[in-house]
Structures are given as C-alpha cells and as structure tokens.
Motif scaffolding. Structure first.
Motif, PDB file in Angstrom:
ATOM      1  N   HIS A   1       1.258  -4.859 -10.526  1.00 41.78           N
ATOM      2  CA  HIS A   1       0.663  -4.685  -8.953  1.00 41.78           C
ATOM      3  C   HIS A   1      -1.217  -4.275  -9.343  1.00 41.78           C
ATOM      4  O   HIS A   1      -1.778  -4.357  -8.031  1.00 41.78           O
TER       5      HIS A   1
ATOM      6  N   ASP B   1      -2.808   4.875  -6.129  1.00 41.94           N
ATOM      7  CA  ASP B   1      -2.924   4.233  -7.802  1.00 41.94           C
ATOM      8  C   ASP B   1      -4.175   3.277  -7.011  1.00 41.94           C
ATOM      9  O   ASP B   1      -4.565   2.364  -7.765  1.00 41.94           O
ATOM     10  N   ILE B   2      -5.276   3.461  -6.065  1.00 44.64           N
ATOM     11  CA  ILE B   2      -6.652   2.654  -5.960  1.00 44.64           C
ATOM     12  C   ILE B   2      -7.500   3.562  -6.555  1.00 44.64           C
ATOM     13  O   ILE B   2      -7.826   4.778  -5.954  1.00 44.64           O
TER      14      ILE B   2
ATOM     15  N   HIS C   1      -4.687  -5.071  -7.601  1.00 44.49           N
ATOM     16  CA  HIS C   1      -5.654  -4.359  -7.049  1.00 44.49           C
ATOM     17  C   HIS C   1      -7.410  -4.498  -7.780  1.00 44.49           C
ATOM     18  O   HIS C   1      -8.411  -4.864  -6.837  1.00 44.49           O
TER      19      HIS C   1
ATOM     20  N   HIS D   1      -2.716  -3.023   0.181  1.00 48.54           N
ATOM     21  CA  HIS D   1      -1.489  -1.958  -0.089  1.00 48.54           C
ATOM     22  C   HIS D   1      -0.663  -2.893   1.342  1.00 48.54           C
ATOM     23  O   HIS D   1      -1.574  -2.858   2.035  1.00 48.54           O
TER      24      HIS D   1
END
Ligand code: ZN
Length: 244
Positions: A188, A65-66, A192, A198
């Motif tokens: 969350h 997810d980054i 980022h 993470h």
C-alpha cells in the motif's frame, strides 16, 4: 458638520489603509512558512478535504498515511486535472527501475517487502519495475518508525518526477498481523510512492475506468484487514499511469 467631517476623515483614512494593504499584498516578500502554505494549498487543490490534513511539524499527513513534506516541490501554475497527475507521476526514466533500499531497521521484514515488490513487478503491460537494493544509491528508503498506535505506515507521493523517497513502517504495530497483511501495508505504501491515491476516499485525480473497488489494495483505513493483493483495477490504474 463636525460629525460629517469626522466621517470623511475616517473614510479617507480607510481608503489609505486599504491601499496600503493592497500594496503590501502585491509585494513579493515570501514570508516565513510561505512554502508550507503553498504545499497546503496544493493538497487542497488536489481535492483532499481540509479535515483529513494533519500538521505534523515538518510535513502534512493526509488521510492517515500520505506524507507531504512542507519543503516539497509544488508544481507551478494553476493546478488542473492533468497537472495534478503529471506532477505526481514518476518520470519515464526512473519508473523502469525504482530502487528500493531496505534500511537495517527493516531487514526483518525483507521477505514482506520482496513479496510486495513482486506484486508490482508482475502487473504486466506497464513500464513500472521496482528492485530491492542494498547499495548507497537508491530512490526510495524503507525504514522502521514508531508512528504511534493506529498508524501502520507513512509515505510520500512522487515529486519532480522522482518517486516518494521515504516509506516509514510502524513495525512494532504491524508485527502482530499476518505475513499477508504485513506485506499489504508495505505494498500500500509503495503504491503511494508511485502516485496511487486512496481508492475509497476523496482527493487526487480519478483514473478513468476504475470504479469504487472494495478489492483495492489502495483502500484507506484497512490496515490489518484489507485485501492483500493488487486488484484488477489497481493494475489498470498502474497501467494507466505507466503504460508500456
Ligand atoms: Zn494510504
């Protein structure tokens, strides 16, 4: 005699060829895709395992997810521990009021966003502050995106002192989750955009005094099941990156 002559010729040709290759390498001719290669090297230099990097066209997706846009600004020079974080922090001038714009596609989850933003705004003893805005001027856009099954959200790290400018939320995928989990996904991804990596995976720079933390909201792979509030160590990480 003939054989050794041939050998000499082959060796001579090889030397010439190698010299030519070296010369070509010295020449600064940015090839197509050079910037993408730079971004890829940067990701590797941050300690992310190559196996966690997925080529997604105009960006690399790391650990699910980054998002690292292939045209992103990569800090110059050798990346040391400190530079990794300074290249990834939000600048002082911006961190005091990070403006988050809710795209119309995310309007139905505005309450979840407000809850998540409030978590960051109540950390205490930090310069970090976020506000939800509706106007044309903003720092981070949050919008709905169909990211496919299994992916709850996607967001960028800061670059050039600005927060990651885009958060994509897979609204249809997380719509079955509880309110607490939906805001957790947003919180969350917000993490980022301000440079938090993470907690439970490799990559990025370890923040002093923050151990393995099962209560971390920044643990990966816990969409829909993870802790829903910033942990004490999450808050310590934020204070470390953005002291008063
Ligand atoms: Zn993540």
């Amino acid at each position: 005699m003939v054989k050794s002559l041939t050998s000499i010729v082959i060796i001579a040709l090889s030397v010439l060829f190698l010299a030519a290759c070296n010369k070509k390498q010295d020449a600064v001719t940015p090839a197509k895709g050079d910037q993408a290669a730079k971004v890829y090297s940067f990701i590797i230099s941050m300690g992310y395992p190559s196996g966690s990097i997925v080529d997604n066209g105009d960006a690399y997706i790391v650990q699910g997810d980054i998002r690292f846009p292939k045209d992103m600004q990569v800090p110059d020079g050798t990346v040391s521990t400190e530079q990794r974080w300074s290249g990834s922090r939000v600048a002082n001038a911006l961190v005091r009021n990070i403006r988050i714009k809710v795209d119309a596609s995310m309007a139905s989850m505005a309450s979840e966003l407000n809850f998540a933003v409030n978590q960051y705004n109540t950390v205490g003893n930090t310069s970090l502050h976020m506000s939800v805005v509706t106007g044309a001027t903003y720092d981070v856009l949050i919008r709905d995106a169909n990211l496919g099954p299994g992916i709850c959200g996607l967001s960028n790290f800061p670059t050039g002192g600005a927060p990651g400018n885009l958060i994509q939320i897979n609204k249809s995928y997380i719509s079955g989750h509880s309110f607490a989990q939906r805001q957790r996904t947003i919180a969350h991804e917000l993490g980022h955009t301000i440079g938090l990596s993470h907690t439970n995976e490799m990559g990025g720079v370890a923040i002093p005094g923050t151990p393995v933390d099962p209560l971390s909201l920044m643990n990966a792979g816990e969409c829909g099941t993870g802790t829903t509030m910033l942990s004490n160590y999450d808050k310590a990480a934020i204070r470390y990156l953005y002291p008063l």
